[in-house]
Design an enzyme around this catalytic site. Structure first.
Site, PDB file in Angstrom:
ATOM      1  N   ASP A 129     -22.505 -39.559  22.912  1.00 30.56           N
ATOM      2  CA  ASP A 129     -22.696 -41.009  23.043  1.00 30.56           C
ATOM      3  C   ASP A 129     -22.547 -41.763  21.722  1.00 30.56           C
ATOM      4  OD1 ASP A 129     -25.054 -40.438  21.682  1.00 30.56           O
ATOM      5  OD2 ASP A 129     -26.341 -40.619  23.445  1.00 30.56           O
ATOM      6  N   GLY A 130     -22.342 -41.039  20.613  1.00 26.10           N
ATOM      7  CA  GLY A 130     -22.144 -41.711  19.333  1.00 26.10           C
ATOM      8  C   GLY A 130     -23.388 -42.345  18.746  1.00 26.10           C
ATOM      9  N   ARG A 190     -14.550 -34.882   3.017  1.00 28.29           N
ATOM     10  CA  ARG A 190     -15.171 -33.576   3.161  1.00 28.29           C
ATOM     11  C   ARG A 190     -14.150 -32.458   2.902  1.00 28.29           C
ATOM     12  NH1 ARG A 190     -19.274 -34.785   7.731  1.00 28.29           N
ATOM     13  NH2 ARG A 190     -19.175 -37.046   7.876  1.00 28.29           N
ATOM     14  N   ASP A 259     -17.326 -28.959   7.237  1.00 27.40           N
ATOM     15  CA  ASP A 259     -17.281 -30.403   7.449  1.00 27.40           C
ATOM     16  C   ASP A 259     -18.538 -31.081   6.936  1.00 27.40           C
ATOM     17  OD1 ASP A 259     -18.094 -28.845   9.913  1.00 27.40           O
ATOM     18  OD2 ASP A 259     -18.908 -30.794  10.439  1.00 27.40           O
ATOM     19  N   ASP A 269     -25.873 -35.372   4.913  1.00 31.93           N
ATOM     20  CA  ASP A 269     -25.955 -35.024   6.333  1.00 31.93           C
ATOM     21  C   ASP A 269     -27.111 -34.072   6.616  1.00 31.93           C
ATOM     22  OD1 ASP A 269     -25.386 -35.170   8.964  1.00 31.93           O
ATOM     23  OD2 ASP A 269     -23.496 -34.080   8.887  1.00 31.93           O
TER      24      ASP A 269
END
Length: 481
Positions: A129-130, A190, A259, A269
């Site tokens: 769903d982002g 990345r 990534d 991240d």
């Protein structure tokens, strides 16, 4: 909305189209999601002076307009990349819930990215769903700020806005709250960005991107005849030092896929991260890492492997032999940085190599065999440090009965004698002291129960004060991991 006429200071910043000028072989233009609500939960005022902005003149509504409603910025760029995920190559990646909002030059002369997380679907969202859960945003704010205070080269959270949507995740029986976060980092590029270009057989795009990276993020080697080899050597050094910083801080990233590796050697991240409760090389942060691939103790070898995998696309430009020589230096770069940081945690600015290694190895053995709390040990070392420790080794940490020493009395005695010996080899003016120890050791460890203790009031009462209090401890002084 015109940027030139905007009264919002974020929209009036001088954005540089550095990545945009590379062309759309590297990204897709996307549209931000529209959210039903916008509640600013965190704003990083400490970063505003870096952008020549006065926190007193920047309102919450300015944050919401720019970083919740995404007014006045175009284009928004979702980057394309691939990556090795748990050892398997995945060509179906890319920015699936974020985009590059813009790039700005700091007062330090460096170029910085505003990157979103939870800003809606992109061509790379697949069936997702982002969106970003509010808890995920809270956890990243805490991790980034804590690591920054510990001297780790890390991205930071610029803002966190609750967005009023209900998100269903996994096997959770009820929906969770949603958010959108802005990450402030050196680059959006990345390892996997290069790996994708190798996969689609575009060596020309690899060289173009590599030139961009060196020009903007490795200026000391830009323009030199051997700039490509020098770049890779510097990247190896940066990644080795970053890994050492994690290890000394007792931090386990959790998912070190390629990534999730920045081409600038910056940490970013923070998903299923955790700080280790005690020294356990097999401690694993991600519950789904069944084979402990990314456990705490394997982080140096995994990062070295990721650098080796990066050689495959980079060999289109850089000599494989030169890269192998540079990579062979990883262990040395890592150990020099790790030893330096750990000795500082013990209160020493430096020691001769052999003596430092002896003290460090004995300390690690003590931590591992006793399973004393990793952060608790260094916190108490800081709190109880006394000049009496120079006089008699038996005084060292003798006040403490809450640490599990009994089963390792001989090892503790050996460590005390060693610590006492090296204290007395230093001139009195250079002896380990509270001020030095406080620079490297926390009073509070950001362990999972601590995070849960600030999350529970948010979920139960919408009470954010414990979260802000914890952030205050992190930012007021270097007293937390």
């Amino acid at each position: 909305m015109s940027l030139a006429n905007s009264t919002n200071p974020f929209l009036a910043l001088n954005y540089e189209p550095a990545l945009e000028t590379l062309g759309n072989d590297y990204f897709d233009q996307v549209v931000a999601a529209e959210f039903p609500a916008h509640i600013l939960r965190f704003r990083n005022d400490a970063l505003l002076p870096l952008l020549k902005l006065d926190p007193q003149t920047v309102t919450n509504e300015h944050f919401i307009e720019a970083f919740g409603k995404f007014q006045g910025r175009d284009p928004l760029l979702a980057l394309r990349y691939h990556g090795y995920q748990f050892g398997q190559y995945n060509p179906y990646l890319g920015d699936g819930r974020g985009f590059l909002y813009g790039q700005v030059r700091g007062t330090d002369g460096e170029l910085y990215d505003f990157g979103t997380k939870g800003s809606g679907t992109t061509p790379y969202s697949r069936s997702a769903d982002g969106r970003l859960t509010l808890k995920g945003g809270v956890r990243e704010v805490l991790a980034a700020e804590a690591l920054h205070q510990m001297g780790v080269r890390t991205s930071r959270c610029f803002s966190l806005i609750e967005t009023g949507e209900a998100l269903w995740r996994g096997d959770e029986p009820s929906p969770t709250r949603s958010s959108v976060m802005i990450r402030f980092s050196r680059s959006h590029i990345r390892f996997g960005t290069f790996e994708r270009l190798y996969y689609i057989e575009r060596p020309d795009l690899i060289q173009k991107l590599l030139d961009h990276v060196i020009e903007y993020y490795y200026p000391t080697v830009w323009g030199q005849a051997d700039q490509y080899s020098l770049f890779y050597a510097e990247l190896v050094k940066r990644v080795a030092e970053l890994t050492a910083q994690w290890m000394a801080a007792g931090f386990c990233h959790g998912v070190l896929n390629t990534d999730n590796m920045s081409i600038t050697g910056e940490s970013f991240d923070y998903g299923p991260y955790a700080f280790i409760p005690s020294y356990d090389p097999l401690f694993t942060a991600a519950y789904f890492d069944y084979y402990r691939r990314y456990c705490y103790g394997r982080q140096p070898s995994v990062c070295k492997l990721n650098l080796e995998l990066l050689q495959e696309p980079l060999q289109a430009v850089i000599s494989p032999e030169d890269m192998e020589v540079s990579l062979s230096m990883f262990d040395e770069h890592y150990y020099i940085e790790y030893s330096k940081l750990m000795l500082k945690k013990l209160g020493f600015s430096s020691l001769p190599v052999a003596e430092g290694e002896e003290l460090l190895q004995t300390t690690i053995q003590l931590l591992q065999e006793t399973q004393v709390g990793y952060h608790d040990f260094f916190s108490k070392l800081t709190h109880y440090f006394s000049s009496q420790w120079r006089e008699d080794a038996n005084f060292i940490l003798n006040e403490i009965d809450s640490l599990p020493w009994n089963s390792s009395s001989e090892l503790l005695e050996s460590w005390r004698n060693l610590y006492h010996k090296y204290l007395n080899k230093l001139p009195p003016s250079e002896t380990a002291n509270v001020a030095k120890l406080q620079q490297s050791n926390p009073k509070i460890a950001l362990l999972r129960p601590v995070i849960e203790s600030v999350w529970e009031p948010i979920t139960q009462e919408d009470n954010w004060q414990p979260f802000y209090d914890l952030l205050g401890q992190i930012t007021r002084s270097n007293n937390i991991i």
